[in-house]
Design a protein around this motif. Structure first.
Motif, short mmCIF file in Angstrom:
data_model
loop_
_atom_site.label_atom_id
_atom_site.label_comp_id
_atom_site.label_asym_id
_atom_site.label_seq_id
_atom_site.Cartn_x
_atom_site.Cartn_y
_atom_site.Cartn_z
N ASN A 198 -9.23 -1.47 0.17
CA ASN A 198 -10.24 -2.45 0.83
C ASN A 198 -11.61 -2.72 -0.22
OD1 ASN A 198 -10.99 -4.28 2.96
ND2 ASN A 198 -12.42 -2.78 3.44
N TYR B 134 -0.46 -6.38 -2.98
CA TYR B 134 -1.81 -6.26 -3.73
C TYR B 134 -1.47 -6.68 -5.27
CZ TYR B 134 -3.72 -4.09 0.29
OH TYR B 134 -3.75 -3.68 1.60
N ALA C 295 0.85 -1.17 0.13
CA ALA C 295 0.02 -0.08 0.03
C ALA C 295 0.85 1.41 0.00
CB ALA C 295 -1.12 -0.15 1.17
N ASP C 296 1.91 1.09 0.65
CA ASP C 296 2.86 2.45 0.94
C ASP C 296 3.43 2.91 -0.65
OD1 ASP C 296 2.47 2.80 3.63
OD2 ASP C 296 4.18 1.56 4.12
N GLU D 271 -5.68 -9.21 -2.41
CA GLU D 271 -4.84 -8.85 -1.17
C GLU D 271 -4.04 -9.87 -0.89
OE1 GLU D 271 -4.56 -6.96 3.24
OE2 GLU D 271 -6.52 -7.70 2.40
N TYR E 49 -5.64 3.04 1.41
CA TYR E 49 -5.91 1.78 2.07
C TYR E 49 -7.48 1.58 2.19
CZ TYR E 49 -1.42 0.33 4.54
OH TYR E 49 -0.66 0.09 4.82
N ARG E 50 -8.45 2.47 2.36
CA ARG E 50 -9.87 2.46 2.14
C ARG E 50 -10.29 1.98 0.80
NH1 ARG E 50 -10.81 6.68 4.36
NH2 ARG E 50 -10.82 8.17 2.55
N TYR F 97 0.53 4.36 -2.46
CA TYR F 97 0.51 5.59 -2.05
C TYR F 97 1.32 6.57 -2.95
CZ TYR F 97 0.81 9.46 1.35
OH TYR F 97 0.93 10.58 1.75
#
Length: 135
Positions: free
Chosen positions: A50, A70, A26-27, A60, A46-47, A30
């Motif tokens: 998900n 991911y 995720a980082d 995931e 993150y949201r 981002y």
């Protein structure tokens, strides 16, 4: 239940994931998203990850570490995880659907999917550590 809308942020995150085969964190996602939407927050990433996972648009991959990776390919497939560099590779192998039927017949459980990973050393790591990686 009405389908969730495709926001600009969600669309970008999905595009980032589908444009790489590195199975990023995720980082990393981002950092890539900030190049196009500088004020996007890590929480938003993150949201949306998900939401995309729940919509079965992405997968995931959690390998027991402190962070998930991911996969932009939502279809069931197998992976190889390198013990040397930690990279995750997609494997182009046929799914062992007979394994699911075997589990069902032996246990009475209904199998909806399965996950299978292989572990070892990728060709790059095998080249770097001859002898050590050939265990």
């Amino acid at each position: 239940m009405k389908p969730k809308r495709m926001t600009r942020q969600k669309k970008l995150i999905l595009e980032i994931l589908r444009s790489t085969d590195t199975h990023p964190t995720a980082d990393w996602i981002y950092e890539q998203a900030r190049k196009q939407i500088p004020d996007i927050s890590l929480g938003t990433v993150y949201r949306n990850l998900n939401n995309l996972k729940q919509a079965r648009e992405i997968m995931e991959l959690n390998y027991g570490s402190t962070f998930s990776r991911y996969d932009g390919n939502p279809h069931n497939h197998y992976h190889f995880v390198c013990d040397g560099c930690g990279r995750v590779f997609d494997l182009d192998l046929p799914l062992l659907n007979n394994l699911e039927r075997e589990v069902e017949s032996r246990t009475g459980m209904q199998v909806t999917r399965h996950r299978l990973e292989f572990y070892g050393y990728c060709p790059d790591c095998r080249q770097k550590q001859p002898g050590e990686a050939e265990q």
